[in-house]
Enzyme design. Structure first.
Site, short mmCIF file in Angstrom:
data_model
loop_
_atom_site.label_atom_id
_atom_site.label_comp_id
_atom_site.label_asym_id
_atom_site.label_seq_id
_atom_site.Cartn_x
_atom_site.Cartn_y
_atom_site.Cartn_z
N LYS A 188 0.85 -1.20 0.00
CA LYS A 188 0.00 0.00 0.00
C LYS A 188 0.89 1.24 0.00
CE LYS A 188 -3.91 1.96 2.64
NZ LYS A 188 -4.74 1.83 3.87
N SER A 201 -9.83 1.99 2.87
CA SER A 201 -8.92 2.71 2.02
C SER A 201 -7.92 1.83 1.26
CB SER A 201 -8.12 3.72 2.84
OG SER A 201 -7.28 3.07 3.77
N SER A 210 -10.10 -0.27 7.08
CA SER A 210 -9.46 -0.11 5.76
C SER A 210 -8.77 -1.35 5.21
CB SER A 210 -8.44 1.04 5.81
OG SER A 210 -9.10 2.27 5.75
#
Lengths: 92, 487
Positions: B76, B151, B175
């Site tokens: 990420k 997210s 997330s």
């Protein structure tokens, strides 16, 4: 609740154009209206959470352990000179 | 092949059927074919990937394999990596190159992993749909007109579409778990304090925790075993955390006698009927596997979203004060004075959702409002923690839907921030309580994946892994793959 969004934005050091303020102001009021429901929850004699596991932050000996990395750490800065960060003049 | 689990790939590498280089090439080819459509990766450098893979093959030949030897892991964009950009999908960090690796990245490198690009995410991890990214939305591989969740949407999409066998995510209010659910993969948020936060760009310091996103439960355990561990350079990393036998917990695949709590506040009006049905069927499967299902109550659940949207933005407003145009990131052109530089830099650099959260936090912490909002929310947080403690006096684990809805359409909720916030209604409470939670696939509603969420007491991830791996073995959701890009 009536919120002065430009005042809050100045606390946060964010410039808002009039357009942005017109959009974000009502949204902020809507969000605050939603979180206002917390006031209806009884919390007498309830201690606030300081840490999810009630653990105190650990302390370590005050000894430099990772050396002087100034040059590497300043590489991403927009402007530096002689190891200092350069910003617009603050004092006349 | 690119839908294989880490365990299967490891076996292929050990037998010599694949090399780290051949694996890397296969996944790079898949990214090349699909990324223009899905936008799961915001940066990937093929040469860098192949260089790491070649080094891994060399290491294996002379030393034998380390735990993640030669396995490509997507990262990420919130994790600092010395190689390549780290931009948190924000314009304020466009082009930023981190001067050091996150602790978790160091651990992955030491375990022989091949760092496989940077994945798309909501800007500063603020969002539930990946639509606030400065690099454009990521798409759900099960239906490309829909969001992947957020997210960690890029990480979930990459794994679900077979563009990477596993990925790292972070979870502040859901997330990891919500995008895992919406993309039909497995994701774990470990207990707060298990994973070092050093070098992970901070959103809300008392809530943020990194974790694995994978195809299988065993893969989640494998990746977690590498990621977790004390880091003396992060004050929020807990030094004497009880240890877990990560892989051992997945071995028995048995839940006989397990006491599962079904919290009534997580089965509410307004949920998708298809989600409810899939989760009820999963609960029935657990009963058939010998678990005892007990109704429990977490009475303060309805207040969790409100408490979160005070605490998380408050902490974010403090954490994001560092983006001031002085030490790193964007600086506006030709500032008139220091104040002009701060305010214009931040206006230009932050997107609308990040501004909304900073403003909410600045308001909640401002003079005259602190007691009514921040302090009050931290007291409500205590009540939420107590709810869980009382429930775990009766049961071993809790079982809930991960999300009340399946993946929604791109643009469907962007006009109303509050509706978007309610997407996290089932994932937020356990961040407030610091507890571990795992989402795994449990079926489909109208062709879209549904996620099942397991919650355990602090430090008891092994209970979740044992139960989830038993459920996984009794079902065949793991073998389902999206049609995007063909199989």
């Amino acid at each position: 609740m009536n919120i002065d969004v430009q005042k809050v934005a100045m606390l946060a050091r964010i410039r808002l154009t009039d357009e942005e303020a017109a959009e974000l102001g009502p949204q902020l009021e809507q969000i605050v209206g939603y979180i206002d429901q917390l006031s209806g929850i009884g919390t007498d004699n309830i201690a606030p959470t300081a840490h999810p596991h009630d653990i105190a932050m650990p302390l370590r000996a005050d000894i430099v352990s990772n050396g002087n990395r100034r040059e590497i750490l300043q590489q991403p800065a927009p402007a530096t000179e002689a190891g200092l960060y350069i910003v617009p003049k603050v004092i006349e | 092949m690119t839908y294989a689990t880490l365990s299967e790939l490891r076996a292929q590498l050990d037998s010599g059927a694949q090399t780290a280089c051949s694996l890397a090439e296969a996944y790079l080819e898949r990214v090349q074919a699909l990324n223009a459509e899905l936008n799961a990766f915001v940066h990937i450098d093929a040469d860098e990937v192949l260089e790491q893979a070649a080094a891994s093959d060399t290491y294996r030949a002379s030393h034998g394999p380390r735990p993640l030897e030669g396995l490509p892991i997507a990262i990420k964009d919130i994790f600092c990596t010395q190689d390549g950009p780290t931009q948190c999908c924000s314009n304020i960090l466009k082009g930023y190159r981190a001067p050091y690796d996150a602790h978790v990245i160091t651990r992955l490198k030491e375990a022989g992993a091949v760092l496989f690009g940077k994945t798309n995410m909501d800007e500063f991890a603020m969002g539930s749909s990946n639509e606030t990214s400065a690099f454009g939305p990521c798409r759900n591989p099960w239906d490309t007109t829909r969001i992947p969740g957020g997210s960690s949407g890029g990480s979930a999409c990459a794994v679900a579409a077979g563009m990477a066998p596993a990925a790292l995510g972070t979870d502040t209010g859901g997330s990891i778990r919500q995008p895992a659910a919406l993309c039909g993969i497995t994701g774990l948020k470990p207990t707060y304090g298990r994973v070092s936060r050093r070098g992970i760009i901070a959103f809300a310091s008392s809530l943020d925790q990194a974790g694995p996103m994978t195809r299988s439960v065993e893969d989640t355990a494998l990746l977690a075993s590498v990621m977790c561990g004390h880091d003396s350079a992060d004050a929020t990393s807990v030094a004497d955390a009880p240890e877990v036998d990560w892989l051992g917990a997945c071995a028995a695949r048995d839940m006989k006698g397990l006491k599962i709590g079904r919290p009534r506040e997580y089965f509410i009006d307004g949920m998708d009927a298809g989600v409810l049905q899939a989760v009820e069927e999963a609960i029935e499967t657990c009963r058939e596997l010998g678990a005892e299902v007990i109704d429990v109550s977490l009475p303060h659940t309805p207040a969790a979203v409100a408490a979160y949207y005070v605490i998380a933005p408050s902490e974010a407003s403090a954490n994001l004060s560092r983006y001031d145009g002085v030490r790193f990131g964007h600086r506006c052109e030709a500032p008139e004075d220091l104040l002009d530089m701060y305010t214009r830099t931040r206006d230009e650099g932050f997107g609308a959702e990040v501004k909304r959260r900073i403003l909410t936090g600045s308001f909640a912490l401002s003079s005259g409002y602190y007691d009514a909002y921040y302090l009050k929310a931290q007291k409500v947080r205590t009540l939420i923690r107590q709810d869980f403690l009382q429930a775990f006096a009766q049961v071993d684990v809790l079982l809930t839907p991960t999300s009340p809805v399946t993946a929604f359409h791109i643009g469907e909720k962007t006009d109303d921030p509050l509706t978007m916030y309610l997407a996290d209604v089932f994932t937020i409470a356990l961040n407030l309580a610091g507890l571990p939670g795992l989402s795994q696939p449990c079926g489909f509603a109208d062709g879209l994946p549904v996620g099942l969420q397991w919650i355990a007491p602090a430090w008891q991830e092994d209970r979740i892994l044992a139960a989830a791996s038993a459920y996984e073995a009794a079902t065949d959701w793991l073998s389902q793959t999206p049609a995007t890009g063909g199989n």
